[in-house]
Scaffold this motif. Structure first.
Motif: not given
Length: 673
Positions: A496-503, A618-628
């Motif tokens: 569900i997280t990945k699906c939501k990320a793209v809309g 939350n989107i901004a925090k995900k960018i920080q998380e995914y950058a690793n």
């Protein structure tokens, strides 16, 4: 004569005053005098030393000759290193100069040997320490390199494992989707008793295989550390009811009674992870149904505690089934464990359900308990906390088969596999929905240009353009808010997280449960209609004023409505945000993940100040998380950065308008200040 003796005594006193060895030599290199320190250094008396060769008392004979030559050729020597032969090899630095008579004739030279043995020892220790430090650094760097290599290998191994599981999941579940789907379709046609018997056998075997696949893939997901927990608003009561609805047919088949007990003191909307909650209860209720042949199953939801920020809720699933022996209760939560081998033979299953329950509850800060008696039944309970929220959610859109509006739905099915296309056509026809089929995302976009659809069912793995790429284009380029449900056979990485990320609005796993699919389609279409009506009403009420990205309530409260302070804070945001947006885009373009992380980190604090929705924070925090994460950098970050850029740009536009409104409304006040 007395004066001459005094002079000689004075000279002798000067010679003895220095603690360093002192030698006087003639032009031939013979010693003419020494001090007491030289006697001690060479372990010889003054009388024995006088008349001997200067070079005899140093290890480096050739260097000593160079000293002798240099002092008489240049008239002096400075800091010349030699070693005195004295049993302990004293290191010295020689300094000296020639002396002359009244006619400027050189008579000899005076040489002082400064003892540097201790300095040499310290120097050696420093060198050794430096070498040791460099060696230790080298070892540490090598260890770090090995650790990083091991980490990379481990990460690559996990990614390879996840990719393998993802591919296997897709390959296994895709044909299973067709097998189970067409079994259900055929069961609705006219069949002989023998044909019904065969179909029932196929369905039972297919259902058992799907349970096995789900258990193994869920466990792999937990073990790989890929299990994430959302924090989204949801209605607990309706969420539980929808989940239990899935068991109604099975419970009726076994002549069991399903009792639902729900505490109405629980707030209507909570914040948590409804998908994982469903999975926990699904496993517990599945177990209860499996091991109960008569009696009832009771699902209870009780409020234990509540404060301003959160609630603590206890969930229980009780049955009147076979029960568990006390000495076996602990091991049933272990992987691949059932109470006994006989249990597995009689009732089937992998023994993974309760292990998954435990690994879903405990990471959320909850706990699982079990009470059981052989022959009387079992009660499994778990406790979870949920955040409270003031969000008012749209009314739940359940199945209302008497509502004629549900027949007037046009669906675009995006699916590349022919069998699945045929199955989805059959299901849509059964639902009474109009439908179109697109073989991939590219064809789907072409159809959307010329046709109107109420909802899209989007497969994810397709040639030319996959479901994620198509959804991103629909959301960001076409700016369409049409509901999209993901159809996925990949339950390891596509959640569900990945699906939501793209809309995407929701997802459903293959093999598709037709009742659940029907419910999701109707619910999302009616919800979209409701939100559209609500939006239209807001436009009418607000004189065509669009919905805003910012809410200055918090800023107004914190500044006590001080216009000057509000304008200053807004002005600061307007100055700092455009450069941050550019730096964020630059970090993405250059793949400079440290710059990207640092820039987004600077943006986050301003969101709450300007009343920008928590969703964007939350989107901004995900960018920080995914950058690793190398894989997520490519898959998720570009779309998230685009969303963040859009919201910050829109917020700047709105804040410029607010700034001028405040300035114009308080021009007199600000001038006085």
């Amino acid at each position: 004569m007395k004066n001459k003796k005094q002079e000689l005594q004075y000279a002798r006193n000067l010679i003895e005053a220095t603690l360093d060895p002192l030698i006087t030599i003639d032009t031939e290199g013979k010693i003419t005098d020494v001090n007491e320190a030289m006697e001690k250094a060479t372990d010889n008396t003054r009388e024995k030393l006088i008349g001997t060769n200067f070079t005899s008392y140093f290890i480096e004979k050739e260097k000593a000759k160079e000293v002798y030559k240099e002092v008489f050729s240049k008239g002096y020597i400075m800091n010349y290193p030699l070693t005195i032969i004295d049993g302990i090899l004293t290191n010295v630095l020689l300094n000296g100069s020639t002396y002359k008579d009244e006619h400027e004739k050189v008579l000899g030279a005076v040489i002082v040997a400064r003892d540097i043995t201790e300095l040499k020892r310290i120097e050696k220790e420093l060198i050794n320490a430096k070498v040791s430090a460099e060696l230790a650094t080298g070892i540490a760097e090598e260890a770090k390199f090995k650790a990083e290599s091991a980490t990379r290998i481990a990460e690559d191994s996990v990614q390879a494992k996840q990719q393998f599981l993802s591919n296997m999941s897709h390959e296994i579940r895709t044909p299973m989707n067709a097998i189970i789907g067409f079994t259900k379709v055929m069961s609705k046609t006219d069949l002989s008793e023998k044909q019904k018997e065969y179909l029932t056998a196929i369905k039972v075997s297919g259902d058992a295989l799907i349970v096995l696949i789900n258990d193994i893939l869920d466990l792999a997901k937990v073990d790989a550390g890929k299990m994430t927990f959302e924090q989204t608003p949801f209605k607990l009561a309706s969420s539980i009811a929808a989940m239990l609805h899935l068991f109604e047919i099975k419970i009726q088949e076994k002549n069991l009674e399903l009792v639902k007990e729900y505490d109405n003191n629980i707030p209507e909307v909570l914040v948590g992870d409804p998908v994982r909650l469903h999975q926990i209860i699904l496993n517990l209720v599945s177990n209860a149904v499996k091991f109960t042949s008569k009696g009832k199953i009771t699902v209870s939801v009780r409020l234990l505690n509540e404060d301003e920020n959160k609630v603590i809720v206890k969930f229980s699933v009780a049955d009147t089934g076979i029960g568990i022996a006390e000495n076996n209760i602990e091991k049933i939560f272990e992987n691949f464990q059932q109470e006994s081998s006989g249990t597995s033979r009689l009732y089937g299953g992998t023994g993974l359900g309760l292990a998954i329950v435990k690994q879903l509850v405990e990471p959320q800060g909850g706990s699982v308990q079990v009470k059981s008696k052989i022959g009387e039944g079992s009660t499994f309970s778990f406790i979870l906390s949920f955040k409270k929220t003031k969000i008012v959610m749209a009314p739940e859109m359940g199945i209302a088969e008497s509502d004629m509006r549900i027949k007037d739905i046009k669906v675009l099915v995006v699916e590349d596999i022919a069998l699945n296309q045929l199955l989805m056509k059959t299901l849509m026809d059964d639902f009474g929905f109009e439908r179109d089929i697109a073989e991939n995302g590219k064809i789907a976009l072409e159809k959307l240009q010329t046709n109107h659809y109420d909802i899209i069912l989007m497969d994810l793995q397709m040639p030319e353009m996959n479901g994620f790429e198509a959804t991103e284009y629909i959301r960001n380029t076409m700016n369409s808010k049409i509901p999209i449900i993901a159809l996925t056979a990949d339950v390891t990485t596509v959640d569900i997280t990945k699906c939501k990320a793209v809309g995407m609005n929701d997802y459903i796993s293959k093999p598709v449960d037709e009742r659940l699919l029907y419910s999701k389609i109707v619910g999302l279409v009616k919800k979209a209609d409701y939100l559209k009506d609500l939006h239209d009403k807001k436009i009418v009420a607000g004189g065509n004023k669009k919905l805003k990205y910012i809410d200055l309530s918090y800023l107004t409260h914190r500044t006590k409505s001080d216009p000057k302070l509000m304008m200053e804070i807004i002005s600061t945001y307007l100055e700092q945000t455009p450069p941050l947006i550019n730096a964020m885009k630059e970090g993405l373009h250059n793949k400079d993940w440290n710059l990207l992380q640092g820039t987004v980190h600077k943006m986050i604090p301003s969101f709450s100040i300007m009343g920008i929705s928590k969703d964007f924070e939350n989107i901004a925090k995900k960018i920080q998380e995914y950058a690793n994460n190398i894989q997520l950098q490519k898959e998720k970050i570009p779309n998230l950065v685009l969303q963040l850029e859009n919201v910050c740009s829109e917020a700047c536009k709105e804040l410029e308008e607010e700034f001028h409104v405040i300035k114009n409304s308080n021009s007199g006040t600000t001038e006085k200040n």
